[in-house]
Motif scaffolding. Structure first.
Motif, mmCIF file in Angstrom:
data_model
loop_
_atom_site.group_PDB
_atom_site.id
_atom_site.type_symbol
_atom_site.label_atom_id
_atom_site.label_comp_id
_atom_site.label_asym_id
_atom_site.label_seq_id
_atom_site.Cartn_x
_atom_site.Cartn_y
_atom_site.Cartn_z
ATOM 1 N N LEU A 70 1.817 -0.185 -12.373
ATOM 2 C CA LEU A 70 1.826 0.332 -11.004
ATOM 3 C C LEU A 70 3.210 0.785 -10.550
ATOM 4 N N ALA A 71 4.118 0.957 -11.482
ATOM 5 C CA ALA A 71 5.499 1.312 -11.129
ATOM 6 C C ALA A 71 5.577 2.611 -10.324
ATOM 7 N N GLU A 72 4.642 3.526 -10.557
ATOM 8 C CA GLU A 72 4.672 4.822 -9.860
ATOM 9 C C GLU A 72 3.944 4.787 -8.518
ATOM 10 N N PRO A 74 4.362 2.647 -5.338
ATOM 11 C CA PRO A 74 5.181 1.595 -4.706
ATOM 12 C C PRO A 74 4.402 0.612 -3.833
ATOM 13 N N VAL A 75 3.478 1.103 -3.009
ATOM 14 C CA VAL A 75 2.752 0.213 -2.113
ATOM 15 C C VAL A 75 1.845 -0.726 -2.900
ATOM 16 N N ALA A 76 1.060 -0.148 -3.804
ATOM 17 C CA ALA A 76 0.172 -0.964 -4.626
ATOM 18 C C ALA A 76 0.986 -1.928 -5.490
ATOM 19 N N HIS A 77 2.112 -1.440 -5.995
ATOM 20 C CA HIS A 77 2.986 -2.278 -6.816
ATOM 21 C C HIS A 77 3.478 -3.498 -6.031
ATOM 22 N N LEU A 78 3.904 -3.281 -4.785
ATOM 23 C CA LEU A 78 4.414 -4.373 -3.960
ATOM 24 C C LEU A 78 3.315 -5.372 -3.627
#
Length: 202
Positions: A70-72, A74-78
């Motif tokens: 999910l690095a690309e 940001p919201v989902a990654h966080l």
């Protein structure tokens, strides 16, 4: 379920969260909760340790993998990072609670505990018998008046009582119990220590 019941459950859940979080601090500083001078701490966390540490390892690997995928985004990654980190700390906190909140034996009383979930106080003068008794209770077949305080799906000590004591669940349910099956890392030593403190007519 009424609004009042939901609020009560939310408060109890929040209190449980606070207890296991506090247990991490106790664990880090090698302290115990509720064990005073002259008390005997009876550990029980050893049986579940391999499973708990295995889960921590699995969730840590999952956290790294999901973060990479999910690095690309940001919201989902966080969001996923926070959820995964919470899960890791939750598992560590549950193990910390089991380590830092042992059973406690003192003159006149035995506290049977299960992490931050259960704290059952048993007056020693109500104990009719206590013995080593390895069991693998079926959680789907509870018995009236019997409390199974299993660790890693096993109990190793059985106590029968002359009069019931009240067990309070995480959600506040109160149950009268006359038989308690519980686990200790060294059950024979725990049984001997309890018998040594029982009243002469116990």
């Amino acid at each position: 379920m009424s609004t009042g019941e939901l609020i009560t459950r939310a408060r109890r859940l929040a209190a449980h969260e606070g207890r296991w979080m506090a247990s991490l601090g106790l664990w880090a500083t090698r302290r115990s909760h509720g064990v005073g001078d002259g008390d005997t701490a009876v550990g029980y966390a050893r049986a579940q340790a391999p499973t708990m540490y295995g889960l921590v390892f699995f969730f840590a690997i999952e956290t790294a993998g999901v973060s990479f995928m999910l690095a690309e985004y940001p919201v989902a990654h966080l969001v996923m990072l926070l959820l995964d980190l919470y899960t890791v700390f939750l598992v560590l906190g549950l193990q910390a609670a089991a380590v830092t909140r042992p059973h406690v034996l003192r003159p006149g009383e035995l506290r049977v505990r299960r992490g931050a979930v259960l704290d059952l106080r048993i007056p020693l003068d109500r104990i009719a018998s206590v013995g080593h008794d390895l069991r693998f209770p079926d959680a789907n077949r509870p018995e009236d008046g019997v409390l199974d305080v299993a660790i890693a799906s096993q109990t190793s000590i059985t106590i029968t009582l002359t009069a019931p004591v009240t067990a309070v669940s995480l959600w506040g349910r109160r149950t009268q119990v006359r038989t308690v099956h519980w686990h200790a890392d060294d059950p024979r030593t725990a049984v001997a220590a309890i018998r040594n403190l029982l009243p002469a007519d116990g």
